[in-house]
Enzyme design. Structure first.
Site, short mmCIF file in Angstrom:
data_model
loop_
_atom_site.label_atom_id
_atom_site.label_comp_id
_atom_site.label_asym_id
_atom_site.label_seq_id
_atom_site.Cartn_x
_atom_site.Cartn_y
_atom_site.Cartn_z
N ARG A 119 -1.46 8.90 14.99
CA ARG A 119 -1.37 7.44 14.85
C ARG A 119 -2.54 6.73 15.52
O ARG A 119 -3.07 5.75 14.99
CB ARG A 119 -0.04 6.93 15.44
CG ARG A 119 0.12 5.42 15.29
CD ARG A 119 1.41 4.94 15.94
NE ARG A 119 1.59 3.51 15.71
CZ ARG A 119 1.06 2.57 16.45
NH1 ARG A 119 0.30 2.88 17.48
NH2 ARG A 119 1.27 1.29 16.15
N TYR A 232 2.90 19.90 12.35
CA TYR A 232 1.67 20.00 11.56
C TYR A 232 0.48 19.69 12.48
O TYR A 232 0.64 19.04 13.51
CB TYR A 232 1.70 19.02 10.36
CG TYR A 232 2.12 17.61 10.67
CD1 TYR A 232 1.25 16.69 11.25
CD2 TYR A 232 3.43 17.19 10.40
CE1 TYR A 232 1.65 15.39 11.52
CE2 TYR A 232 3.84 15.89 10.68
CZ TYR A 232 2.95 15.00 11.24
OH TYR A 232 3.34 13.71 11.52
N ASP A 309 7.79 -2.28 9.82
CA ASP A 309 9.08 -2.02 10.48
C ASP A 309 9.84 -3.30 10.80
O ASP A 309 11.06 -3.28 10.90
CB ASP A 309 8.84 -1.27 11.81
CG ASP A 309 8.55 0.21 11.60
OD1 ASP A 309 8.66 0.69 10.46
OD2 ASP A 309 8.22 0.89 12.59
C1 LIG Z 1 2.81 2.48 20.55
C2 LIG Z 1 3.42 3.01 19.27
C3 LIG Z 1 3.51 4.40 19.06
C4 LIG Z 1 4.07 4.90 17.88
N1 LIG Z 1 4.14 6.25 17.68
C5 LIG Z 1 4.61 6.74 16.52
C6 LIG Z 1 4.62 8.16 16.25
O1 LIG Z 1 4.18 8.96 17.07
N2 LIG Z 1 5.13 8.60 15.07
C7 LIG Z 1 5.65 7.71 14.14
O2 LIG Z 1 6.11 8.14 13.08
N3 LIG Z 1 5.64 6.38 14.37
C8 LIG Z 1 5.13 5.88 15.52
N4 LIG Z 1 5.10 4.52 15.73
C9 LIG Z 1 5.65 3.64 14.69
C10 LIG Z 1 4.79 3.53 13.47
O3 LIG Z 1 3.48 3.11 13.80
C11 LIG Z 1 5.47 2.52 12.57
O4 LIG Z 1 6.78 2.97 12.28
C12 LIG Z 1 4.81 2.35 11.22
O5 LIG Z 1 3.45 2.65 11.27
C13 LIG Z 1 5.02 0.91 10.70
O6 LIG Z 1 4.03 0.09 11.32
P1 LIG Z 1 4.22 -1.42 11.76
O7 LIG Z 1 2.86 -2.02 11.68
O8 LIG Z 1 5.32 -2.07 11.04
O9 LIG Z 1 4.66 -1.35 13.27
P2 LIG Z 1 3.92 -0.77 14.53
O10 LIG Z 1 2.85 0.20 14.15
O11 LIG Z 1 5.00 -0.33 15.45
O12 LIG Z 1 3.15 -2.04 15.17
C14 LIG Z 1 3.80 -3.17 15.70
C15 LIG Z 1 2.81 -3.92 16.60
O13 LIG Z 1 3.37 -5.18 16.96
C16 LIG Z 1 3.07 -5.45 18.32
N5 LIG Z 1 4.05 -6.44 18.79
C17 LIG Z 1 5.35 -6.23 19.09
N6 LIG Z 1 5.95 -7.41 19.42
C18 LIG Z 1 5.00 -8.37 19.32
C19 LIG Z 1 4.99 -9.79 19.49
N7 LIG Z 1 6.11 -10.46 19.86
N8 LIG Z 1 3.84 -10.46 19.27
C20 LIG Z 1 2.70 -9.81 18.90
N9 LIG Z 1 2.65 -8.47 18.72
C21 LIG Z 1 3.79 -7.76 18.91
C22 LIG Z 1 3.13 -4.08 18.97
O14 LIG Z 1 2.40 -4.06 20.18
C23 LIG Z 1 2.50 -3.19 17.89
O15 LIG Z 1 1.09 -3.09 18.07
C24 LIG Z 1 4.56 3.98 16.89
C25 LIG Z 1 4.48 2.60 17.10
C26 LIG Z 1 3.89 2.09 18.28
C27 LIG Z 1 3.78 0.59 18.49
#
Ligand SMILES: Cc1cc2nc3c(=O)[nH]c(=O)nc-3n(C[C@H](O)[C@H](O)[C@H](O)COP(=O)(O)OP(=O)(O)OC[C@H]3O[C@@H](n4cnc5c(N)ncnc54)[C@H](O)[C@@H]3O)c2cc1C
Length: 413
Positions: A119, A232, A309
């Site tokens: 990631r 993997y 998410d």
């Molecule tokens: C630190 C971290 C580690 C992860 N590790 C894994 C992993 O090892 N394997 C896996 O399958 N999935 C992991 N995930 C989840 C995965 O990235 C997500 O399920 C997927 O990529 C969907 O992405 P997303 O952009 O919706 O959310 P995410 O990738 O989770 O990103 C959400 C972002 O929103 C930010 N945020 C949260 N609240 C606020 C707010 N109030 N204001 C501004 N910003 C905010 C967070 O800091 C984060 O950067 C991880 C997520 C994070 C944040």
């Protein structure tokens, strides 16, 4: 409360301004797709530094076909791994149940590769592209707390680490703030996701410490009673990403709570010795609680919407979490006209909901079903194994062609 001057300057030159809260995988991709579609973008994340935590993610062809044109596959060239196959085994006996060729054959079938990546490598590649794009401004250490909407604009109300408030006005607000989304609550949708009764334990094993079988460029899936394990290689093969999913009651918030290795090794006691050898090579384990939620009937309200998410947390059993966030970002940019007109933006967001909610809801449901099948025991487990032995591996891919062959930029009439 002082207004942020920078986005004002952007708004005054007539270019529509999108404000994205959350610079994770979905938010960063949306910054790139919206900038390409003619928007000025402010991308804010609550973290003062984007953390290099996390571990492996699978990027299916439905995501890689979208990342390629953004220059991200080139940036991941030596880091992402293209597995040759998905190999499914019975977790207890170690017997192989099926082998589905991926690699070149899947890339030819779906027109884009299956990849696995760390990631942090993906996030870094997206961040570098975003930082180099003059249409994108990145603001770290700002947490979305609330919003104000007038006919003219939507204003995201942010808080910095010291609790100081900063309003940022824009034409569009996208909450891409992940599983524990503040944006969901602001949009008037139900709060925290529901706990699935399972936790994921993950670790990275350096290649040199990993048994030979785990170094192969393949995705390995081991199915046991109440537990399954996936591994993997990531980081160009330097590490093996190992994840064990167990039934559990622990449910704290966060992605990287430390896990006691004795707990997970004891939960893996009944599994095949070579799988336990791989687990024993790990020094540190982290865990997170797996969350799920029923689909919503809407994500958008006025000039605001959700993505990734925050919109549709999904169980990881189809490995589609990151890929669906990337699809959301591509669809949003394809649907939104580069306009500052509130009515046109709201209409495009309604279309976004109508297009994306049914697809992500179907994937959420299928992932839930898959999780039940993975953890079957007794007669159910034996029936599952027999079916997997009989089915040609290629059928598994054809069964999910509706996921992998999809192009989220194609939005129809
Ligand atoms: C630190 C971290 C580690 C992860 N590790 C894994 C992993 O090892 N394997 C896996 O399958 N999935 C992991 N995930 C989840 C995965 O990235 C997500 O399920 C997927 O990529 C969907 O992405 P997303 O952009 O919706 O959310 P995410 O990738 O989770 O990103 C959400 C972002 O929103 C930010 N945020 C949260 N609240 C606020 C707010 N109030 N204001 C501004 N910003 C905010 C967070 O800091 C984060 O950067 C991880 C997520 C994070 C944040």
């Amino acid at each position: 409360m002082p207004e942020d001057p920078e986005p004002h300057a952007q708004r005054e030159n007539g270019t529509p301004h999108a404000l994205i809260a959350g610079a994770g995988i979905g938010g960063l991709t949306a910054a790139l797709t919206l900038a390409e579609a003619g928007w000025q973008v402010t991308l804010a994340d609550r973290e003062p530094r984007l953390q290099e935590v996390g571990a492996g993610l699978q990027l299916a062809p439905n995501a890689t076909r979208l990342l390629g044109p953004l220059g991200i596959l080139d940036a991941l060239d030596n880091l992402a791994v293209e597995p040759a196959a998905l190999c499914i085994r019975n977790g207890e006996t170690g017997d192989r149940l099926s082998r589905t060729p991926l690699g070149a054959s899947a890339a030819a079938q779906f027109g884009a590769p299956f990849l696995v990546a760390h990631r942090a490598d993906l996030q870094r590649a997206l961040l570098r592209r975003a930082a180099a794009n003059p249409a994108i401004t990145i603001r770290l250490g700002l947490a979305l707390a609330d919003l104000r909407e007038s006919g003219e604009a939507v204003t995201g109300l942010f808080e910095d680490g010291a609790g100081a408030a900063l309003p940022i006005a824009a034409d569009l607000l996208v909450a891409a703030d992940g599983l524990w989304s503040r944006g969901r609550r602001i949009a008037g949708l139900p709060g925290p996701s529901r706990y699935s009764g399972r936790t994921a334990w993950r670790t990275l094993v350096p290649r040199a410490q990993a048994p030979i079988f785990a170094r192969e460029a393949e995705v390995h899936l081991w199915l046991g009673a109440g537990v399954h394990v996936v591994h993997y290689p990531v980081c160009g093969g330097e590490f093996v990403n190992l994840v064990a999913i167990i039934e559990d009651e622990w449910r704290e918030e966060g992605w990287s709570a430390p896990g006691n290795p004795d707990v997970i090794t004891s939960r893996m006691r009944g599994l095949a010795p070579r799988l336990r050898d791989l687990a024993a090579a790990a020094e540190h384990w982290n865990r997170w609680a797996l969350l799920d939620r029923p689909p919503e009937s809407r994500w958008s309200r006025g000039r605001m919407t959700l993505l990734g998410d925050a919109a549709h947390p999904m169980l990881p059993f189809l490995a589609q979490g990151a890929s669906q966030a990337i699809e959301d970002a591509a669809a949003l940019a394809a649907l939104l006209p580069a306009t500052r007109d509130g009515a046109r933006i709201a209409a495009a967001l309604r279309r976004y909901d109508a297009l994306r909610i049914p697809r992500t809801a179907r994937i959420q449901a299928e992932a839930r079903r898959q999780g039940t099948i993975y953890h079957l025991s007794g007669l159910g487990g034996r029936a599952r194994d027999a079916a997997l032995r009989l089915l040609p591996g290629t059928l598994l891919l054809r069964r999910y062609a509706w996921i992998f062959a999809h192009d989220a930029r194609v939005i129809g009439a």
